[in-house]
Design a protein around this motif. Structure first.
Motif, PDB file in Angstrom:
ATOM      1  N   VAL A  75       0.822  -1.214   0.000  1.00 48.15           N
ATOM      2  CA  VAL A  75       0.000   0.000   0.000  1.00 48.15           C
ATOM      3  C   VAL A  75       0.856   1.264   0.000  1.00 48.15           C
ATOM      4  CG1 VAL A  75      -1.993  -1.131   1.044  1.00 48.15           C
ATOM      5  CG2 VAL A  75      -0.372   0.069   2.506  1.00 48.15           C
ATOM      6  N   GLN A  81      -0.700   0.428  -4.702  1.00 52.94           N
ATOM      7  CA  GLN A  81      -1.580   0.768  -3.587  1.00 52.94           C
ATOM      8  C   GLN A  81      -3.066   0.562  -3.863  1.00 52.94           C
ATOM      9  OE1 GLN A  81      -0.726   4.802  -2.604  1.00 52.94           O
ATOM     10  NE2 GLN A  81      -1.504   5.614  -4.525  1.00 52.94           N
ATOM     11  N   GLY A 104      -3.194  -2.071   6.017  1.00 49.92           N
ATOM     12  CA  GLY A 104      -3.683  -1.773   4.678  1.00 49.92           C
ATOM     13  C   GLY A 104      -4.614  -2.798   4.076  1.00 49.92           C
TER      14      GLY A 104
END
Length: 126
Positions: A75, A81, A104
């Motif tokens: 991420v 991400q 994340g």
């Protein structure tokens, strides 16, 4: 849709793959460590992510770099991400759940994996 399964257990890789294929997800990739997953994702090459992975199923307990640190690194990468990560683990404490989301992960599935739950969460993530 390509799903990357990151788990060091061959049995768990096979189990997840079988369940996902039965649900119609045929494009699967498998890595047995975070480092192998990074190789597939191309994270070591800035800007060179494959763009081919649509979802990551990440075990927490991995040899070397653990799944939570792998989530953090994914991420943190501008090119990776946006790939959703679902953590799959036998850890059931609330602190483990919170740690996964803080790292994340967008979702969390406990082992042993319930096939209906797996398919529903994957469909939701994709």
């Amino acid at each position: 849709m390509v799903i990357l399964i990151v788990d060091d257990s061959r049995d768990e890789q096979d189990l997840l793959s079988t369940r996902l294929r039965a649900a119609g997800y045929g494009s699967l990739m498998v890595a047995d460590s975070a480092e192998a997953a990074f190789g597939i994702l191309g994270q070591g090459n800035v800007g060179q992510g494959t763009g081919a992975v649509d979802l990551i199923l990440m075990d927490v307990m991995l040899p070397g770099l653990d799944g939570l640190e792998a989530c953090r690194r994914i991420v943190a990468s501008e090119w990776l991400q946006d790939i959703p990560i679902i953590v799959i683990t036998a850890k059931t404490d609330e602190k483990d759940l919170l740690a996964a989301f803080a790292a994340g992960a967008m979702d969390y599935i406990r082992k042993p994996v319930n096939p209906a739950e797996l398919v529903a969460r994957v469909a939701s993530a994709l």
